[in-house]
Write a protein that holds these residues in place. Structure first.
Motif, PDB file in Angstrom:
ATOM      1  N   GLU A 546      -3.919  12.629  98.768  1.00  0.00           N
ATOM      2  CA  GLU A 546      -3.835  11.564  99.767  1.00  0.00           C
ATOM      3  C   GLU A 546      -5.180  10.867  99.948  1.00  0.00           C
ATOM      4  N   ALA A 547      -6.264  11.651 100.037  1.00  0.00           N
ATOM      5  CA  ALA A 547      -7.583  11.050 100.206  1.00  0.00           C
ATOM      6  C   ALA A 547      -7.950  10.184  99.003  1.00  0.00           C
ATOM      7  N   ARG A 548      -7.575  10.621  97.808  1.00  0.00           N
ATOM      8  CA  ARG A 548      -7.906   9.838  96.617  1.00  0.00           C
ATOM      9  C   ARG A 548      -7.190   8.491  96.634  1.00  0.00           C
ATOM     10  N   LEU A 549      -5.929   8.471  97.036  1.00  0.00           N
ATOM     11  CA  LEU A 549      -5.201   7.197  97.113  1.00  0.00           C
ATOM     12  C   LEU A 549      -5.801   6.291  98.186  1.00  0.00           C
ATOM     13  N   ASP A 550      -6.174   6.878  99.331  1.00  0.00           N
ATOM     14  CA  ASP A 550      -6.777   6.074 100.404  1.00  0.00           C
ATOM     15  C   ASP A 550      -8.079   5.440  99.933  1.00  0.00           C
ATOM     16  N   LEU A 551      -8.915   6.220  99.235  1.00  0.00           N
ATOM     17  CA  LEU A 551     -10.204   5.691  98.784  1.00  0.00           C
ATOM     18  C   LEU A 551     -10.010   4.611  97.726  1.00  0.00           C
ATOM     19  N   GLU A 552      -8.976   4.748  96.903  1.00  0.00           N
ATOM     20  CA  GLU A 552      -8.697   3.706  95.919  1.00  0.00           C
ATOM     21  C   GLU A 552      -8.335   2.391  96.605  1.00  0.00           C
ATOM     22  N   GLU A 553      -7.572   2.463  97.679  1.00  0.00           N
ATOM     23  CA  GLU A 553      -7.227   1.241  98.408  1.00  0.00           C
ATOM     24  C   GLU A 553      -8.450   0.649  99.101  1.00  0.00           C
ATOM     25  N   LEU A 554      -9.324   1.507  99.617  1.00  0.00           N
ATOM     26  CA  LEU A 554     -10.518   1.007 100.295  1.00  0.00           C
ATOM     27  C   LEU A 554     -11.484   0.339  99.321  1.00  0.00           C
ATOM     28  N   ARG A 555     -11.452   0.753  98.047  1.00  0.00           N
ATOM     29  CA  ARG A 555     -12.324   0.117  97.054  1.00  0.00           C
ATOM     30  C   ARG A 555     -12.044  -1.378  96.931  1.00  0.00           C
ATOM     31  N   ARG A 556     -10.788  -1.751  97.195  1.00  0.00           N
ATOM     32  CA  ARG A 556     -10.415  -3.163  97.080  1.00  0.00           C
ATOM     33  C   ARG A 556     -10.819  -3.970  98.303  1.00  0.00           C
ATOM     34  N   VAL A 557     -11.247  -3.269  99.363  1.00  0.00           N
ATOM     35  CA  VAL A 557     -11.610  -3.957 100.608  1.00  0.00           C
ATOM     36  C   VAL A 557     -13.116  -3.940 100.832  1.00  0.00           C
ATOM     37  N   LEU A 558     -13.734  -2.787 100.572  1.00  0.00           N
ATOM     38  CA  LEU A 558     -15.161  -2.614 100.812  1.00  0.00           C
ATOM     39  C   LEU A 558     -15.925  -2.667  99.496  1.00  0.00           C
ATOM     40  N   ARG A 559     -17.113  -3.261  99.536  1.00  0.00           N
ATOM     41  CA  ARG A 559     -17.940  -3.368  98.354  1.00  0.00           C
ATOM     42  C   ARG A 559     -19.115  -2.403  98.453  1.00  0.00           C
ATOM     43  N   PRO A 560     -19.650  -1.963  97.311  1.00  0.00           N
ATOM     44  CA  PRO A 560     -20.844  -1.115  97.351  1.00  0.00           C
ATOM     45  C   PRO A 560     -21.984  -1.823  98.083  1.00  0.00           C
ATOM     46  N   GLY A 561     -22.633  -1.110  98.965  1.00  0.00           N
ATOM     47  CA  GLY A 561     -23.717  -1.672  99.759  1.00  0.00           C
ATOM     48  C   GLY A 561     -23.295  -2.129 101.135  1.00  0.00           C
ATOM     49  N   ASP A 562     -21.973  -2.225 101.396  1.00  0.00           N
ATOM     50  CA  ASP A 562     -21.503  -2.629 102.726  1.00  0.00           C
ATOM     51  C   ASP A 562     -21.848  -1.564 103.762  1.00  0.00           C
ATOM     52  N   GLU A 563     -22.114  -2.022 104.970  1.00  0.00           N
ATOM     53  CA  GLU A 563     -22.374  -1.107 106.085  1.00  0.00           C
ATOM     54  C   GLU A 563     -21.037  -0.570 106.596  1.00  0.00           C
ATOM     55  N   LEU A 564     -20.966   0.752 106.782  1.00  0.00           N
ATOM     56  CA  LEU A 564     -19.722   1.387 107.207  1.00  0.00           C
ATOM     57  C   LEU A 564     -20.053   2.537 108.146  1.00  0.00           C
ATOM     58  N   LEU A 565     -19.346   2.571 109.276  1.00  0.00           N
ATOM     59  CA  LEU A 565     -19.514   3.662 110.237  1.00  0.00           C
ATOM     60  C   LEU A 565     -18.304   4.574 110.143  1.00  0.00           C
ATOM     61  N   LEU A 566     -18.562   5.888 110.020  1.00  0.00           N
ATOM     62  CA  LEU A 566     -17.494   6.877 109.966  1.00  0.00           C
ATOM     63  C   LEU A 566     -17.302   7.510 111.336  1.00  0.00           C
ATOM     64  N   ILE A 567     -16.048   7.678 111.730  1.00  0.00           N
ATOM     65  CA  ILE A 567     -15.715   8.380 112.978  1.00  0.00           C
ATOM     66  C   ILE A 567     -14.695   9.465 112.650  1.00  0.00           C
ATOM     67  N   PRO A 568     -15.082  10.746 112.793  1.00  0.00           N
ATOM     68  CA  PRO A 568     -16.423  11.254 113.116  1.00  0.00           C
ATOM     69  C   PRO A 568     -17.336  11.205 111.896  1.00  0.00           C
ATOM     70  N   PRO A 569     -18.656  11.202 112.119  1.00  0.00           N
ATOM     71  CA  PRO A 569     -19.615  11.004 111.019  1.00  0.00           C
ATOM     72  C   PRO A 569     -19.963  12.309 110.310  1.00  0.00           C
ATOM     73  N   ARG A 570     -19.097  12.736 109.384  1.00  0.00           N
ATOM     74  CA  ARG A 570     -19.389  13.988 108.675  1.00  0.00           C
ATOM     75  C   ARG A 570     -19.029  13.922 107.194  1.00  0.00           C
ATOM     76  N   ARG A 571     -17.948  13.254 106.864  1.00  0.00           N
ATOM     77  CA  ARG A 571     -17.471  13.240 105.487  1.00  0.00           C
ATOM     78  C   ARG A 571     -18.177  12.148 104.676  1.00  0.00           C
ATOM     79  N   ASN A 572     -19.426  12.427 104.292  1.00  0.00           N
ATOM     80  CA  ASN A 572     -20.213  11.425 103.581  1.00  0.00           C
ATOM     81  C   ASN A 572     -19.760  11.222 102.138  1.00  0.00           C
ATOM     82  N   GLU A 573     -18.813  12.028 101.665  1.00  0.00           N
ATOM     83  CA  GLU A 573     -18.270  11.745 100.338  1.00  0.00           C
ATOM     84  C   GLU A 573     -17.606  10.373 100.301  1.00  0.00           C
ATOM     85  N   VAL A 574     -17.180   9.877 101.458  1.00  0.00           N
ATOM     86  CA  VAL A 574     -16.634   8.514 101.519  1.00  0.00           C
ATOM     87  C   VAL A 574     -17.716   7.512 101.130  1.00  0.00           C
TER      88      VAL A 574
END
Length: 656
Positions: A546-574
């Motif tokens: 599930e996480a792999r599919l979610d990250l694939e979809e996010l690749r089409r929205v977010l670009r490398p270098g974009d600022e992103l805040l994680l809630i909660p801030p722990r899973r830096n693999e994103v």
């Protein structure tokens, strides 16, 4: 059955076991056949050992009795009752019986280990006893024929072949395990400094100073890995394996040179990754970065006297190792305390072998100079030092020192026993005047400093009981154990030290910490040439379906270098997978804060995207959610100008 016939039967039975064992794996031979073959061989070995014990006793009876002497009253007394007395019969029994009885104990231990010893994955210690009892046969045969030089030579050749084969198989198993476990190397801490190192390698000028909760040496290493490689997770995992291999190689060189033994060095080099597999060493931790320079410094020193010009060079090398160990990790400072053990070699022992007090005073100065120079090279003044010490000082403790050490010992009793035996051996050498000079020799000095380093590393368990903390002291515990064991063997009288059984016994004792696996199926097992660790180690969070599919979809929205805040801030693999940054958030890629830190970042107009984890990956994720009051913060997002643009399986993306 005569003695040669029984010996031949045991030998043939032992050989049959190996054939049946391999046939069982290759052709699916029924398990009862293997069990019966092993039982027959162990029974024969036990009968052979019992025969040797009885034969040793009978050999004394067959000799003429010259120990009885007439007394004045006409009675007879045994001369053996008087101290120092003895005749040829008693000497024969005294020479043969103890070793025959020792062989009987070994054979009985193997016999009693059937049938559990047939399953090394379930009963590794019983397997060790069973195999050792069968492999001890050549040594037992040589003991039963003290005048047969050919039997002794054959037993010695067999022992050497056995050592070489065992070390080769263990080395191959270690390499196979490392290759199998490589895709699983990662952790939340690993992605913390990996993301910071990526940003530093890219020349990002706004990397938060929060990174210095780890001392800069961590980022110096991983920044170099990013610059030399392609920045992929696979390249980082291979770099970490190379780091572990470098630690193992230096440890093997130290042990081998100190013991003047290639097998001792190889054993130490193999024991280290085995212990790493039991103490989270294959999760991308920072402890190997701290131990590597100190091991290199010890190798340059070699335990030799710190005096004259050559001593000055060794002081600089050792100071460089200590300084870089602290630069790599705050807890590396604990290892530096072991240098206090050098004082004893400056006050006692032969004059020509003592350390110079001037050289010893130079050591802390050299270490401090190296450490401060490395800190200054960061270009942030003393900020890295202030951040690192401040974070360590307010690190909340969990459990007491004794409770955490006890939990550590329970996790790997073999390491606890080896460490306790090493301390006992060191104290025995220290407190015995005749043996004390051994500690003043180069190998003894190395063992002393290693013992103190391993003990000093235990102080970090006063904060937490994390298993990977043990990695800071494990190389030095291994070095001390191997060198001190060698020292103890050298204290045996030559005629005893060269007895076939005495030369065989260290082999199963050395194998014990390697085959002990406790309750961790994911640890390294030297008997497994094709380990299936992926079946027992859960996949990395971002590799879940599930996480792999979610990250694939996010690749089409977010670009490398974009600022992103994680809630909660722990899973830096994103951040690592998507190439996004965390510069506005005060903690950067950290998570030791509270809801005010999240709100401060959300209120910044430069922040355009917030990623909310709707399903915790583990209990720690849930704890971080509660720590940051993430539910309340997420409810405020609409009021602060954010809308939910993508509702995914495990993640929700909010954009301004």
């Amino acid at each position: 059955m005569n003695r040669p016939g029984l010996s031949t039967f045991v030998l043939v039975s032992s050989a049959a076991i190996a054939v049946v064992r391999f046939a069982a794996r290759a052709d699916g031979l029924p398990q009862p056949v293997l069990a019966a073959a092993v039982l027959a061989a162990s029974t024969a070995a036990l009968a052979h050992a019992l025969y040797r014990v009885l034969d040793a006793l009978r050999s004394g009876r067959r000799m003429p009795d010259t120990s009885q002497e007439k007394c004045e009253d006409g009675g007879r007394v045994l001369d053996a009752l008087h101290p120092g007395a003895g005749d040829a019969r008693d000497a024969a029994v005294a020479d043969r019986f103890p070793f025959a009885f020792l062989g009987l104990l070994i054979a009985f231990s193997g016999f009693a280990s059937w049938p559990g010893g047939l399953h090394p994955g379930i009963h590794p210690l019983q397997t060790l006893l069973l195999v050792s009892a069968l492999l001890a046969w050549p040594a037992c045969r040589a003991e039963s024929r003290p005048a047969d030089a050919r039997a002794r030579a054959a037993a010695e050749r067999f022992r050497r072949i056995l050592v070489a084969a065992a070390l080769a198989l263990a080395a191959l198993a270690t390499i196979a395990y490392a290759a199998a476990v490589r895709p699983t190397i990662a952790s939340v801490d690993f992605f913390f400094y990996a993301c910071y190192s990526r940003d530093l390698a890219a020349g990002d000028p706004d990397v938060p100073l929060w990174r210095y909760v780890y001392f800069p040496g961590v980022y110096a290493f991983w920044r170099a890995v990013f610059q030399l490689g392609d920045g992929s997770l696979e390249s980082l995992q291979w770099a970490y394996l190379a780091l572990l291999a470098a630690n193992a190689a230096l440890l093997g060189l130290l042990a081998g040179r100190a013991c003047r033994s290639l097998p001792a060095g190889l054993f130490a080099a193999i024991w280290y990754p085995v212990l790493c597999s039991r103490f989270e060493g294959f999760m991308g931790t920072t402890e190997p970065l701290a131990t590597l320079p100190l091991l290199a410094g010890l190798l340059a020193w070699e335990g030799k006297p710190l005096r004259a010009w050559t001593g000055f060079v060794r002081v600089l090398a050792l100071g460089l190792g200590i300084g870089l160990a602290v630069y790599a990790k705050q807890q590396g400072g604990l290892l530096s305390l072991a240098a206090a053990a050098l004082i004893s070699s400056a006050l006692w022992g032969p004059e020509e072998g003592r350390h110079s007090l001037g050289h010893l005073l130079l050591l802390p100065a050299a270490s401090l100079a190296v450490f401060l120079a490395a800190i200054a090279f960061e270009g942030q003044g003393l900020e890295p030092l202030r951040w690192g010490l401040q974070f360590t000082s307010r690190y909340a403790s969990e459990g007491s020192l004794l409770d955490n050490i006890y939990a550590l010992a329970k996790h790997d009793e073999s390491l606890a026993l080896a460490a306790a035996a090493s301390i006992a051996a060191w104290l025995a050498l220290l407190l015995t005047p005749a043996l004390r000079p051994a500690l003043q020799r180069p190998a003894g000095r190395l063992a002393t400093l290693a013992t103190f380093a391993a003990l000093a590393s235990l102080a970090q368990f006063s904060w937490r009981g994390y298993r990977h903390y043990a990695l800071l002291g494990i190389p030095f515990a291994v070095l001390a154990a191997v060198v001190l064991a060698r020292h103890l063997l050298e204290q045996f009288p030559p005629d005893l030290r060269h007895r076939p059984l005495i030369r065989f016994l260290p082999l199963p004792l050395a194998a014990f910490p390697l085959v002990w696996s406790g309750d961790d199926p994911a640890s390294l097992h030297p008997w497994q040439m094709t380990p299936d660790v992926r079946s027992v180690i859960p996949p990395l969070w971002h590799e879940g379906p599930e996480a792999r599919l979610d990250l694939e979809e996010l690749r089409r929205v977010l670009r490398p270098g974009d600022e992103l805040l994680l809630i909660p801030p722990r899973r830096n693999e994103v951040h690592f997978v998507l190439g996004t940054r965390s510069r506005i958030f005060r903690l950067g890629y950290g998570w030791d804060g509270g809801p005010e830190d999240l709100l401060m970042a959300i209120e910044n107009p430069l922040l355009k995207s917030v990623l909310v984890f709707t399903r915790p990956g583990d209990d720690s994720d849930q704890g971080t959610w509660e720590l940051f009051e993430a539910g309340r913060v997420v409810s405020l997002l609409p009021q602060l100008g954010f809308r939910r643009s993508h509702e995914l399986r495990t993640l929700d993306l909010w954009q301004r």
